[in-house]
Write a protein that holds these residues in place. Structure first.
Motif, PDB file in Angstrom:
ATOM      1  N   SER A   1     -17.000  40.051  -1.995  1.00  0.00           N
ATOM      2  CA  SER A   1     -17.417  41.362  -2.243  1.00  0.00           C
ATOM      3  C   SER A   1     -16.607  42.054  -3.115  1.00  0.00           C
ATOM      4  O   SER A   1     -17.208  42.945  -4.421  1.00  0.00           O
ATOM      5  N   ALA A   2     -15.429  42.103  -3.213  1.00  0.00           N
ATOM      6  CA  ALA A   2     -14.525  42.727  -4.376  1.00  0.00           C
ATOM      7  C   ALA A   2     -14.612  41.906  -5.677  1.00  0.00           C
ATOM      8  O   ALA A   2     -14.890  42.685  -6.690  1.00  0.00           O
ATOM      9  N   ALA A   3     -15.010  40.685  -5.708  1.00  0.00           N
ATOM     10  CA  ALA A   3     -15.020  40.031  -6.807  1.00  0.00           C
ATOM     11  C   ALA A   3     -16.614  40.522  -7.566  1.00  0.00           C
ATOM     12  O   ALA A   3     -16.784  40.609  -8.781  1.00  0.00           O
ATOM     13  N   THR A   4     -17.426  40.420  -6.768  1.00  0.00           N
ATOM     14  CA  THR A   4     -18.931  41.080  -7.246  1.00  0.00           C
ATOM     15  C   THR A   4     -18.779  42.610  -7.650  1.00  0.00           C
ATOM     16  O   THR A   4     -19.468  42.891  -8.631  1.00  0.00           O
TER      17      THR A   4
ATOM     18  N   ALA B   1      -7.909  43.863  -6.317  1.00  0.00           N
ATOM     19  CA  ALA B   1      -9.022  43.512  -5.350  1.00  0.00           C
ATOM     20  C   ALA B   1      -8.617  44.114  -3.802  1.00  0.00           C
ATOM     21  O   ALA B   1      -9.540  44.820  -3.180  1.00  0.00           O
ATOM     22  N   LEU B   2      -7.300  44.112  -3.438  1.00  0.00           N
ATOM     23  CA  LEU B   2      -6.959  44.736  -2.311  1.00  0.00           C
ATOM     24  C   LEU B   2      -6.931  46.170  -2.328  1.00  0.00           C
ATOM     25  O   LEU B   2      -7.107  46.699  -1.385  1.00  0.00           O
ATOM     26  N   SER B   3      -6.705  46.785  -3.317  1.00  0.00           N
ATOM     27  CA  SER B   3      -6.673  48.450  -3.589  1.00  0.00           C
ATOM     28  C   SER B   3      -8.057  48.839  -3.534  1.00  0.00           C
ATOM     29  O   SER B   3      -8.210  49.948  -3.332  1.00  0.00           O
ATOM     30  N   SER B   4      -8.898  47.895  -3.924  1.00  0.00           N
ATOM     31  CA  SER B   4     -10.469  48.302  -3.614  1.00  0.00           C
ATOM     32  C   SER B   4     -10.810  48.257  -2.304  1.00  0.00           C
ATOM     33  O   SER B   4     -12.107  48.501  -2.103  1.00  0.00           O
ATOM     34  N   LEU B   5     -10.205  47.527  -1.318  1.00  0.00           N
ATOM     35  CA  LEU B   5     -10.947  47.449  -0.064  1.00  0.00           C
ATOM     36  C   LEU B   5     -11.038  48.788   0.569  1.00  0.00           C
ATOM     37  O   LEU B   5     -10.115  49.616   0.706  1.00  0.00           O
TER      38      LEU B   5
ATOM     39  N   ARG C   1     -15.292  51.038  -5.456  1.00  0.00           N
ATOM     40  CA  ARG C   1     -14.719  51.303  -6.766  1.00  0.00           C
ATOM     41  C   ARG C   1     -14.976  52.456  -7.153  1.00  0.00           C
ATOM     42  O   ARG C   1     -16.138  53.085  -7.033  1.00  0.00           O
ATOM     43  N   SER C   2     -14.000  53.215  -7.818  1.00  0.00           N
ATOM     44  CA  SER C   2     -14.316  54.608  -7.949  1.00  0.00           C
ATOM     45  C   SER C   2     -14.003  54.839  -9.527  1.00  0.00           C
ATOM     46  O   SER C   2     -13.225  54.241  -9.984  1.00  0.00           O
TER      47      SER C   2
ATOM     48  N   LEU D   1     -17.975  58.881  -9.494  1.00  0.00           N
ATOM     49  CA  LEU D   1     -18.888  57.848  -8.857  1.00  0.00           C
ATOM     50  C   LEU D   1     -18.074  56.720  -8.120  1.00  0.00           C
ATOM     51  O   LEU D   1     -16.943  56.263  -8.453  1.00  0.00           O
ATOM     52  N   ARG D   2     -18.480  56.302  -6.902  1.00  0.00           N
ATOM     53  CA  ARG D   2     -17.940  55.394  -5.943  1.00  0.00           C
ATOM     54  C   ARG D   2     -19.121  54.478  -5.693  1.00  0.00           C
ATOM     55  O   ARG D   2     -20.056  54.366  -5.285  1.00  0.00           O
ATOM     56  N   LEU D   3     -18.641  53.173  -6.145  1.00  0.00           N
ATOM     57  CA  LEU D   3     -19.563  51.951  -6.164  1.00  0.00           C
ATOM     58  C   LEU D   3     -19.190  51.121  -4.905  1.00  0.00           C
ATOM     59  O   LEU D   3     -18.040  50.688  -4.881  1.00  0.00           O
ATOM     60  N   VAL D   4     -20.032  50.756  -4.059  1.00  0.00           N
ATOM     61  CA  VAL D   4     -19.715  50.126  -2.765  1.00  0.00           C
ATOM     62  C   VAL D   4     -20.502  48.978  -2.622  1.00  0.00           C
ATOM     63  O   VAL D   4     -21.584  48.848  -3.404  1.00  0.00           O
TER      64      VAL D   4
END
Length: 457
Positions: A52-55, A8-12, A156-157, A145-148
């Motif tokens: 947001s990270a969990a979603t 989760a922290l790496s996707s912030l 998320r890439s 693809l990057r999902l925000v």
């Protein structure tokens, strides 16, 4: 393996990290000062990026892409349209997608797109252009693809595996109506007929050369002129033609780094070749295409080997010629020997068009020995010093000028040796157009060859 917290922290995003840092600061101040409202605000600030990270992490999606490139072959300096179709293969609607297409630097910048809430099973059609800045074989993709989340706190890439080929081929430049045998190169039957379509009295003849077949001696013309004459035929332009392409790195002044392929426009060319090798490759593409159009079976030989067709039918087709030339680069071969050996075995009775870089008398003599016979061959010698430009430091200009003078002297000696052996020879510089060089070959070809075909004493 990384745990869920680390993932989760790496996707912030940077915004999410700043928000987490602000939340931790507020939480520390609330605890130290004993302010409960400040602590509640800190908990809310920390919970927002975590939620947001969990979603984003729980969201499942499947995306497929397909590319259509038009045209499939891009001439150097030209552009192609790419249609990218992105399909949401999942049942549910997608979120906020940031799409980035991987494009090689030689084709231009990598485009980015934003697709929001694409319906399940739906397809988004995206378009962008690529520019053929440099000749070669390239691949477009894969798609990233990057999902925000809606707040831009979590990213998320995912990178795909699909790609599409793009070939940047050398340009085929118009040669004009002139050129060697240009009056007989209109295609169809005219390109295949012999010069000897007149009566016996007006047959085309030329002076006898060493190696000519004595059965072709035209005795009536011999008696009229007082010297041995032979019938002149157009066989070389209808049967087989061979292009000898000099790709030796030591024979060219090559453009390096970012400046390659970006010469300023000239009076006759909006995208001039960056160096002498690129000029010769475009000449090979243009002349080879013209010879194929005239009905010749074309073979292309370099100092490193022959450019063979995929289908073993003897000669290169127009598309195969461009595809093979797109992959040609400078070779480390020091001399023309390997190419000349192959030329002597494969050229046959057809003419040879030699496209050469820096050439000395010794190498010219080797070329003459490899092509002894009755046929008139053509040679284009490039003045590689003309590609040097003015980007030479003042301390080196005198030495560069001396080297240029020596190259010019060597080239003139090689040209004289080739002409004395029956070749039609012209020199080409950085400012010369291919059409003008081809026309000069035609003018030089109007005069009879100055002597027997062989190495002068």
């Amino acid at each position: 393996m990384r745990g869920p917290v680390a993932t989760a922290l790496s996707s912030l995003t940077l915004r999410g990290r700043c928000l987490v840092a602000a939340g931790l600061t507020l939480l520390a101040l609330g605890v130290l000062l004993g302010e409960r409202p400040l602590t509640q605000i800190a908990v809310f600030v920390l919970a927002l990026p975590l939620l947001s990270a969990a979603t984003v992490a729980r969201r499942r999606f499947r995306v497929s892409s397909r590319r259509t490139v038009s045209p499939s072959r891009v001439p150097r300096g030209g552009s192609a349209e790419v249609r990218l179709e992105v399909t949401n293969s999942s049942q549910g609607a997608g979120g906020l997608w940031l799409l980035a297409e991987s494009v090689p630097a030689d084709l231009g910048p990598s485009p980015e797109f934003v697709v929001e809430r694409l319906a399940g099973g739906g397809t988004a059609s995206l378009q962008y252009r690529v520019h053929g800045l440099r000749r070669g074989h390239f691949r477009l993709g894969p798609l990233r693809l990057r999902l925000v989340d809606p707040f831009g706190l979590v990213l998320r890439s995912v990178t795909g595996i699909d790609s599409a080929p793009v070939v940047v081929v050398p340009r085929v430049l118009p040669l004009g109506p002139g050129g060697p045998a240009g009056g007989h190169g209109g295609g169809g039957q005219g390109a295949r007929r012999s010069f000897a379509v007149h009566g016996e009295d007006d047959v085309s003849t030329r002076a006898y050369r060493h190696g000519d077949d004595l059965r072709k001696v035209h005795w009536r013309a011999t008696a009229r002129t007082g010297e041995l004459m032979v019938r002149l035929e157009e066989r070389p332009w209808r049967a087989q033609a061979t292009v000898l392409l000099d790709t030796r790195s030591r024979a060219h002044l090559l453009a390096r780094g970012r400046t390659a392929g970006h010469r300023p426009p000239t009076a006759h060319d909006d995208a001039p070749p960056a160096d002498s090798l690129e000029w010769l490759i475009e000449a090979a593409a243009s002349i080879g295409t013209e010879l194929i159009r005239r009905g010749a079976v074309l073979r292309v030989v370099t100092d490193a080997g022959e450019l063979t067709p995929t289908e073993h039918r003897g000669g290169l087709g127009p598309g195969e010629l461009l595809d093979r030339l797109a992959a040609v680069g400078p070779s480390r071969v020091s001399g023309l020997g390997p190419g000349l050996d192959l030329l002597a075995r494969t050229a046959g009775d057809g003419p040879v068009v030699a496209l050469l870089g820096a050439l000395g008398p010794d190498e010219a003599a080797e070329l003459v020995r490899a092509r002894s016979g009755p046929i008139t061959d053509l040679a284009v010698l490039t003045d590689i010093g003309s590609w040097a430009g003015t980007g030479v430091p003042p301390a080196r200009r005198s030495s560069s000028a001396g080297a240029h003078a020596e190259l010019t002297r060597q080239q003139e000696a090689a040209a004289e040796l080739l002409r004395a052996s029956g070749w039609q020879v012209v020199a080409a510089g950085a400012e010369d157009s291919l059409a003008s060089v081809w026309a000069r070959l035609a003018r030089h070809g109007l005069a009879p060859a100055p002597g027997p075909r062989g190495v002068p004493a």
